[in-house]
Design a protein around this motif. Sequence first.
Motif, PDB file in Angstrom:
ATOM      1  N   PHE A  49       0.831  -1.204   0.000  1.00  0.00           N
ATOM      2  CA  PHE A  49       0.000   0.000   0.000  1.00  0.00           C
ATOM      3  C   PHE A  49       0.867   1.256   0.000  1.00  0.00           C
ATOM      4  N   VAL A  50       1.909   1.279   0.834  1.00  0.00           N
ATOM      5  CA  VAL A  50       2.795   2.443   0.912  1.00  0.00           C
ATOM      6  C   VAL A  50       3.537   2.638  -0.408  1.00  0.00           C
ATOM      7  N   ILE A  51       4.036   1.551  -0.991  1.00  0.00           N
ATOM      8  CA  ILE A  51       4.730   1.635  -2.287  1.00  0.00           C
ATOM      9  C   ILE A  51       3.777   2.145  -3.364  1.00  0.00           C
ATOM     10  N   GLY A  52       2.572   1.598  -3.398  1.00  0.00           N
ATOM     11  CA  GLY A  52       1.580   2.027  -4.383  1.00  0.00           C
ATOM     12  C   GLY A  52       1.200   3.483  -4.223  1.00  0.00           C
ATOM     13  N   MET A  53       1.046   3.938  -2.986  1.00  0.00           N
ATOM     14  CA  MET A  53       0.690   5.327  -2.749  1.00  0.00           C
ATOM     15  C   MET A  53       1.817   6.253  -3.217  1.00  0.00           C
ATOM     16  N   ASN A  54       3.065   5.868  -2.986  1.00  0.00           N
ATOM     17  CA  ASN A  54       4.189   6.686  -3.447  1.00  0.00           C
ATOM     18  C   ASN A  54       4.270   6.729  -4.972  1.00  0.00           C
ATOM     19  N   ILE A  55       3.983   5.620  -5.636  1.00  0.00           N
ATOM     20  CA  ILE A  55       3.985   5.593  -7.104  1.00  0.00           C
ATOM     21  C   ILE A  55       2.894   6.512  -7.648  1.00  0.00           C
ATOM     22  N   VAL A  56       1.705   6.439  -7.069  1.00  0.00           N
ATOM     23  CA  VAL A  56       0.595   7.287  -7.526  1.00  0.00           C
ATOM     24  C   VAL A  56       0.919   8.762  -7.297  1.00  0.00           C
ATOM     25  N   ARG A  57       1.459   9.092  -6.131  1.00  0.00           N
ATOM     26  CA  ARG A  57       1.818  10.491  -5.848  1.00  0.00           C
ATOM     27  C   ARG A  57       2.864  11.005  -6.825  1.00  0.00           C
ATOM     28  N   LYS A  58       3.854  10.178  -7.121  1.00  0.00           N
ATOM     29  CA  LYS A  58       4.950  10.603  -7.991  1.00  0.00           C
ATOM     30  C   LYS A  58       4.473  10.863  -9.419  1.00  0.00           C
ATOM     31  N   HIS A  59       3.604  10.002  -9.923  1.00  0.00           N
ATOM     32  CA  HIS A  59       3.228  10.074 -11.339  1.00  0.00           C
ATOM     33  C   HIS A  59       1.900  10.775 -11.601  1.00  0.00           C
ATOM     34  N   ALA A  60       1.174  11.150 -10.547  1.00  0.00           N
ATOM     35  CA  ALA A  60      -0.138  11.771 -10.772  1.00  0.00           C
ATOM     36  C   ALA A  60      -0.089  13.293 -10.738  1.00  0.00           C
ATOM     37  N   THR A  61       1.090  13.881 -10.557  1.00  0.00           N
ATOM     38  CA  THR A  61       1.161  15.340 -10.531  1.00  0.00           C
ATOM     39  C   THR A  61       0.808  15.900 -11.904  1.00  0.00           C
ATOM     40  N   GLY A  62      -0.074  16.824 -11.928  1.00  0.00           N
ATOM     41  CA  GLY A  62      -0.477  17.458 -13.180  1.00  0.00           C
ATOM     42  C   GLY A  62      -1.414  16.618 -14.024  1.00  0.00           C
ATOM     43  N   VAL A  70       0.651  -8.809  -8.124  1.00  0.00           N
ATOM     44  CA  VAL A  70       1.362  -9.442  -9.243  1.00  0.00           C
ATOM     45  C   VAL A  70       1.030  -8.718 -10.548  1.00  0.00           C
ATOM     46  N   LEU A  71      -0.235  -8.359 -10.729  1.00  0.00           N
ATOM     47  CA  LEU A  71      -0.626  -7.594 -11.921  1.00  0.00           C
ATOM     48  C   LEU A  71       0.085  -6.242 -11.954  1.00  0.00           C
ATOM     49  N   ALA A  72       0.222  -5.594 -10.793  1.00  0.00           N
ATOM     50  CA  ALA A  72       0.900  -4.294 -10.728  1.00  0.00           C
ATOM     51  C   ALA A  72       2.366  -4.425 -11.119  1.00  0.00           C
ATOM     52  N   ALA A 116      -0.677   0.801 -11.964  1.00  0.00           N
ATOM     53  CA  ALA A 116       0.089  -0.144 -11.163  1.00  0.00           C
ATOM     54  C   ALA A 116       0.089   0.267  -9.697  1.00  0.00           C
ATOM     55  N   GLY A 117       0.230   1.559  -9.428  1.00  0.00           N
ATOM     56  CA  GLY A 117       0.189   2.036  -8.047  1.00  0.00           C
ATOM     57  C   GLY A 117      -1.157   1.773  -7.390  1.00  0.00           C
ATOM     58  N   LEU A 118      -2.228   1.991  -8.152  1.00  0.00           N
ATOM     59  CA  LEU A 118      -3.563   1.717  -7.599  1.00  0.00           C
ATOM     60  C   LEU A 118      -3.749   0.235  -7.323  1.00  0.00           C
ATOM     61  N   LEU A 119      -3.233  -0.617  -8.202  1.00  0.00           N
ATOM     62  CA  LEU A 119      -3.335  -2.061  -7.969  1.00  0.00           C
ATOM     63  C   LEU A 119      -2.520  -2.480  -6.746  1.00  0.00           C
ATOM     64  N   LEU A 120      -1.376  -1.832  -6.507  1.00  0.00           N
ATOM     65  CA  LEU A 120      -0.596  -2.147  -5.308  1.00  0.00           C
ATOM     66  C   LEU A 120      -1.330  -1.695  -4.039  1.00  0.00           C
TER      67      LEU A 120
END
Length: 192
Positions: A39-52, A93-95, A80-84
């Motif tokens: 969950f923490v890894i996925g949240m960081n991926i979403v935050r990093k790539h969702a800007t703008g 695994v899908l992520a 992928a972040g949402l799936l994590l």
Amino acid sequence: MKLFLIVLAGLVLEVFVWIGVGDLVGSMWYVFFWFIVAFVIGMNIVRKHATGLMPQMQQMQAGQMSADPALSGNLPKILAGLLLMIPGLISDVLAVLILIPPVQNMLKATMMKVMMKRQQAMMEKMMGGMMGDMGNMGAGQGQNPFADMMRQMQDMQNQQGGVHRDSSIIDGEAREVTPEAKKIEFKDVNPK
């Protein structure tokens, strides 16, 4: 209803996988801690790539298709972040599979095709809605007066990468012109 059944089957399958992996590793606590880490890894991926991302998505919904490579490159990573973030080993695994570059490229191409089709359907629906009862009044029944405009917009979308010359655009250059420094002389109109 079909989507509900697919989600329900996925949840049941996830629970069986949780139980099986928990028995395999010896404790369900390991699986629980993995869910927290994922969950923490996925949240960081979403935050990093969702800007703008939101302004670009709003432009796309408004009918202005953006050919920004950052948007199409970030969508698979956000997915992928949402799936994590979803607690489940199958979704994790899908992520991880989505994070592989060739899979990302395939997913980007598929997502862009789906968005283009959706935008085209939205444009056709909008133009058909603008017609109203005008179809009965125009030159012929069933003819869309916006067909040429829609065709031009589709051509522009298909040629987003290349340079497209439109005959209605006038290309030129501006230069500054300095007026001659002659003074205007006033003559008496009424001589005294």
